[in-house]
Enzyme design. Structure first.
Site, PDB file in Angstrom:
ATOM      1  N   ASN A   1       0.948  -1.176   0.013  1.00  0.00           N
ATOM      2  CA  ASN A   1       0.012   0.081   0.140  1.00  0.00           C
ATOM      3  C   ASN A   1       0.865   1.359  -0.057  1.00  0.00           C
ATOM      4  O   ASN A   1       0.426   2.181  -0.823  1.00  0.00           O
ATOM      5  CB  ASN A   1      -1.159   0.172   1.188  1.00  0.00           C
ATOM      6  CG  ASN A   1      -2.175  -0.822   0.807  1.00  0.00           C
ATOM      7  OD1 ASN A   1      -3.014  -0.580   0.276  1.00  0.00           O
ATOM      8  ND2 ASN A   1      -2.228  -2.220   1.431  1.00  0.00           N
TER       9      ASN A   1
ATOM     10  N   MET B   1       1.102  -2.499  12.502  1.00  0.00           N
ATOM     11  CA  MET B   1       0.378  -3.782  13.194  1.00  0.00           C
ATOM     12  C   MET B   1       0.640  -3.401  14.883  1.00  0.00           C
ATOM     13  O   MET B   1       0.693  -4.397  15.441  1.00  0.00           O
ATOM     14  CB  MET B   1       1.175  -4.851  12.975  1.00  0.00           C
ATOM     15  CG  MET B   1       1.239  -5.339  11.330  1.00  0.00           C
ATOM     16  SD  MET B   1      -0.584  -5.509  10.886  1.00  0.00           S
ATOM     17  CE  MET B   1      -0.904  -6.791  11.530  1.00  0.00           C
TER      18      MET B   1
ATOM     19  N   LEU C   1      -1.133  -1.212  18.140  1.00  0.00           N
ATOM     20  CA  LEU C   1      -2.292  -0.511  18.745  1.00  0.00           C
ATOM     21  C   LEU C   1      -1.747   0.708  19.007  1.00  0.00           C
ATOM     22  O   LEU C   1      -0.603   0.942  19.567  1.00  0.00           O
ATOM     23  CB  LEU C   1      -2.697  -0.965  20.055  1.00  0.00           C
ATOM     24  CG  LEU C   1      -3.640  -2.410  19.944  1.00  0.00           C
ATOM     25  CD1 LEU C   1      -4.071  -3.007  21.427  1.00  0.00           C
ATOM     26  CD2 LEU C   1      -4.892  -2.160  19.226  1.00  0.00           C
TER      27      LEU C   1
ATOM     28  N   HIS D   1      -8.389  -1.040   6.074  1.00  0.00           N
ATOM     29  CA  HIS D   1      -8.519  -2.424   6.887  1.00  0.00           C
ATOM     30  C   HIS D   1      -9.108  -3.211   5.748  1.00  0.00           C
ATOM     31  O   HIS D   1     -10.085  -2.954   5.063  1.00  0.00           O
ATOM     32  CB  HIS D   1      -9.284  -2.238   8.199  1.00  0.00           C
ATOM     33  CG  HIS D   1      -9.551  -3.451   8.912  1.00  0.00           C
ATOM     34  ND1 HIS D   1      -8.731  -4.193   9.646  1.00  0.00           N
ATOM     35  CD2 HIS D   1     -10.857  -4.193   8.721  1.00  0.00           C
ATOM     36  CE1 HIS D   1      -8.970  -5.273  10.209  1.00  0.00           C
ATOM     37  NE2 HIS D   1     -10.182  -5.483   9.674  1.00  0.00           N
TER      38      HIS D   1
END
Ligand code: GRF
Length: 208
Positions: free
Chosen positions: A16, A92, A94, A111
């Site tokens: 991406n 990846m 939080l 997502h």
């Protein structure tokens, strides 16, 4: 028009990231990728950024006392570079209020499912295991939750009976590579309006 500065956060392959860099290179996306933030210094995305001439902040989370501590360092780097938009593309980890609060409304994530279905890890596998016939891609603003922020855009991808995690991921990636640069362009053109928990797409932009 003043340059629109983005930072990309990624942890792995970075296809991406590459799609964004290619769109910029091809003159299809009028932004500057000012920084790649990566929590895995050996990830392929770091090589991609170096090849594209994009500065990299690659760090090892274990070398910091806490998540808040490395996020404070990231925030400082974003501020130094006057980043207009943060794009999470396969990051990846939080994130905590250290990043979410100052950047709310200026940070998006991609997502690989039609949220709110299948948030979190292994979204493609979750979709296959559930037996859905349609899944897809979501781009949303980042809030404090796991893949819960206001949705900006979604694209559907059909699940065929013969699909495996690998084949379905490949189809989803193809859609992501088209959608993510498009959403960045809409935001750059002032076409995305965030209103509470939802967003609207403004056809004529905000006249900036
Ligand atoms: C993408 O599927 C994205 O939706 C998810 O992580 C994956 C990253 O892929 N958040 P890549 O590293 O951009 O190839």
């Amino acid at each position: 028009m003043k340059p629109f500065r983005i930072a990309v956060f990624a942890s792995g392959t970075g296809s991406n990231f590459q799609a964004i860099a290619d769109a910029v290179q091809a003159g299809k996306l009028d932004v500057r990728i000012e920084l790649l933030v990566c929590d895995r210094p050996k990830a392929l995305v770091v090589e991609r950024a170096e090849r594209a001439g994009v500065p990299v902040f690659a760090f090892r989370p274990k070398e910091y006392a806490s998540r808040e501590q490395y996020e404070a360092e990231i925030l400082q780097r974003l501020r130094e570079r006057e980043i207009d938009l943060v794009v999470m593309a396969g990051y990846m980890r939080l994130i905590t209020p250290v990043l979410v609060e100052p950047l709310y409304g200026r940070m998006i994530n991609i997502h690989p499912s039609l949220l709110p279905s299948f948030p979190g890890l292994h979204a493609v596998r979750q979709a296959l295991e559930h037996g859905v016939k349609v899944t897809g891609v979501t781009v949303h603003y980042v809030d404090g939750g796991m893949d819960t922020g206001p949705i900006i855009a979604q694209r559907a991808v059909a699940v065929e009976p013969e699909d495996t995690e690998e084949t379905l991921s490949a189809k989803i990636h193809t859609v992501e590579h088209e959608l993510l640069p498009s959403v960045i362009r809409w935001i750059r053109e002032g076409r995305v309006r965030l209103e509470g928990k939802t967003t609207t797409y403004v056809k004529d932009g905000m006249g900036q």
